[in-house]
Design an enzyme around this catalytic site. Sequence first.
Site, PDB file in Angstrom:
ATOM      1  N   GLY A 221     -42.731  -9.721  60.818  1.00 42.97           N
ATOM      2  CA  GLY A 221     -42.232  -9.332  59.519  1.00 42.97           C
ATOM      3  C   GLY A 221     -40.953 -10.052  59.160  1.00 42.97           C
ATOM      4  N   SER A 222     -40.102  -9.396  58.404  1.00 48.66           N
ATOM      5  CA  SER A 222     -38.901 -10.022  57.873  1.00 48.66           C
ATOM      6  C   SER A 222     -37.783 -10.081  58.896  1.00 48.66           C
ATOM      7  CB  SER A 222     -38.402  -9.242  56.649  1.00 48.66           C
ATOM      8  OG  SER A 222     -37.917  -7.955  57.047  1.00 48.66           O
ATOM      9  N   VAL A 223     -36.811 -10.962  58.637  1.00 49.51           N
ATOM     10  CA  VAL A 223     -35.641 -11.050  59.503  1.00 49.51           C
ATOM     11  C   VAL A 223     -34.868  -9.741  59.468  1.00 49.51           C
ATOM     12  CG1 VAL A 223     -33.430 -12.208  59.867  1.00 49.51           C
ATOM     13  CG2 VAL A 223     -35.447 -13.563  59.254  1.00 49.51           C
ATOM     14  N   GLY A 225     -35.850  -6.584  58.664  1.00 51.75           N
ATOM     15  CA  GLY A 225     -36.533  -5.482  59.326  1.00 51.75           C
ATOM     16  C   GLY A 225     -36.650  -5.682  60.816  1.00 51.75           C
ATOM     17  N   GLY A 226     -36.993  -6.910  61.220  1.00 52.76           N
ATOM     18  CA  GLY A 226     -37.144  -7.191  62.642  1.00 52.76           C
ATOM     19  C   GLY A 226     -35.843  -7.079  63.395  1.00 52.76           C
ATOM     20  N   GLU A 245     -41.414 -11.540  65.607  1.00 46.94           N
ATOM     21  CA  GLU A 245     -41.516 -12.760  64.806  1.00 46.94           C
ATOM     22  C   GLU A 245     -40.910 -12.426  63.450  1.00 46.94           C
ATOM     23  OE1 GLU A 245     -44.775 -14.957  62.162  1.00 46.94           O
ATOM     24  OE2 GLU A 245     -45.499 -14.446  64.164  1.00 46.94           O
ATOM     25  N   CYS A 282     -46.593 -17.318  57.610  1.00 44.96           N
ATOM     26  CA  CYS A 282     -45.303 -17.415  58.295  1.00 44.96           C
ATOM     27  C   CYS A 282     -44.980 -18.847  58.692  1.00 44.96           C
ATOM     28  CB  CYS A 282     -45.278 -16.503  59.519  1.00 44.96           C
ATOM     29  SG  CYS A 282     -46.701 -16.703  60.610  1.00 44.96           S
TER      30      CYS A 282
END
Length: 509
Positions: A221-223, A225-226, A245, A282
């Site tokens: 997912g997103s930077v 959220g991750g 990721e 991605c």
Amino acid sequence: MSGTPVWSVDPRTGEQRAHVAAEASAADVDAAVRAAHAARGALADRPTRAAFLRSAADELDAAREGIVAAADAETALGAARLNGELARTRTQLRAFADVVDAGGFLDVIIDHPDDAIVPPVPDLRRYKVPLGVVAVYAASNFPLAFSVPGGDTASALAAGCPVVVKAHPDHPETSETVLAALRKAAGAHGLPDAVVGLVHGFDAGLALIRHPLVAAAGFTGSVRGGRALFDAAAARPNPIPFHGELGSLNPVVVTAAAAADRADEIGAGLAASMTLGVGQFCVKPGLVLVPGGGDGDRLVDALVRAVAATAPGVLLDHRMRDNFLAGTAARLALPGVDAPVPAGADGDHGVRAGVLTVPADLLAAADTHDALLEECFGPVTVVARYADDAQAHAVLDRLPGNLTATLHVSPRESEGAGDVRELLARLTELAGRVVVDGWPTGVAVAPAQHHGGPYPSTTSTSTSVGTTAIERWLRPVAYQSTPEALLPPELRDANPLGLPRRVDGRREG
């Protein structure tokens, strides 16, 4: 259903389709994790695990029509793309079944006692065991291959780890549909439903990463959220591995000789890659370094023609659409940035693909243009025109870690001429997969595949695609001077399970 309702939403219209489930409470998450923890022993038998994975692939195939219909209604990705993704998902499950059968992932190593070595070596026997319950955070852009039945789930189950998946809110009906198929496959082999659990809701995702019985996590997912989940995993009283990721720009470098050799071909190929799946891969190429001048102009012209001819598309949800429109507008507002094909809205729900161009020296010299060095999710790419090789290298020096990096060279350069070896080495420092004379979109499921890279593309050095992804969910254990009768069968001298292993430095099997 109790709790906050979870709705299936059609991104083509923005309208709610169906009330699918309810957001999980803390108690619901606790129950799912504890049930998964209790199911660990059911996955201990390797032949049963392998058979389960193959049956899971078969059940997904049997339910294909309903799965694809649900996924298309929730993601607007189209039946052709989703049928291909489902085929890929089945391939992953069967590939991991083969890995389980072969047994090499256990990495059995036996060293018999040797008093001649200083210090003396005792009897040592090492192999790998499953970590325990794995939390999987489903991806928005791959409702099958990186979601409930995807690579994280398949590799964790192959390792012998039960899974609890946090469903992505963009495709809850798809998630529930494929969960039913996986559980049907589990039941066919006497495995409990709890080997694969599913929870919905933002708060459920936080409760999952913090649960003391969760032993590891996988995320796509997103930077933002991750990184939040990664930090939560590290802040636990017992920190756990978090394989995330997060985001990737996936730079492309086109040498001057390559542009002279095949400018039109590269431009058209770039357009196809950056608009594939409405730019929601991605590994979409988001920054392209192209030589300034005539051959570079020809390449950009070919790119512009192809992108301008690309049909509008629908992004996965309206939040992503809003972010895409705002992100492209903000980038275009930067000094020196042009848009030969402006990205923008298409009606109330769609988007048009775009191309941004900028002189490379602006990226190399000033942080005012840092937004161009960050991923913009959707069908847009940034073309940076470089005056010389030093300028191109200066831009590369400013890039963070990436999943991929791509290099286009001429036939003579492919034989080692010029400084392409140095350039290739520089790209190797930036990415986990380096592509030459191709495009990064399309990640093959193969033993040699690596889908990961330096931070922020991922939070670990492992891969989430390919059969070595199983290694994320295992830990090594060594037995020292342990009587044969007390050893696990995998480590006994007679090798009753017929496993490949290394004994006293020699490969067997």
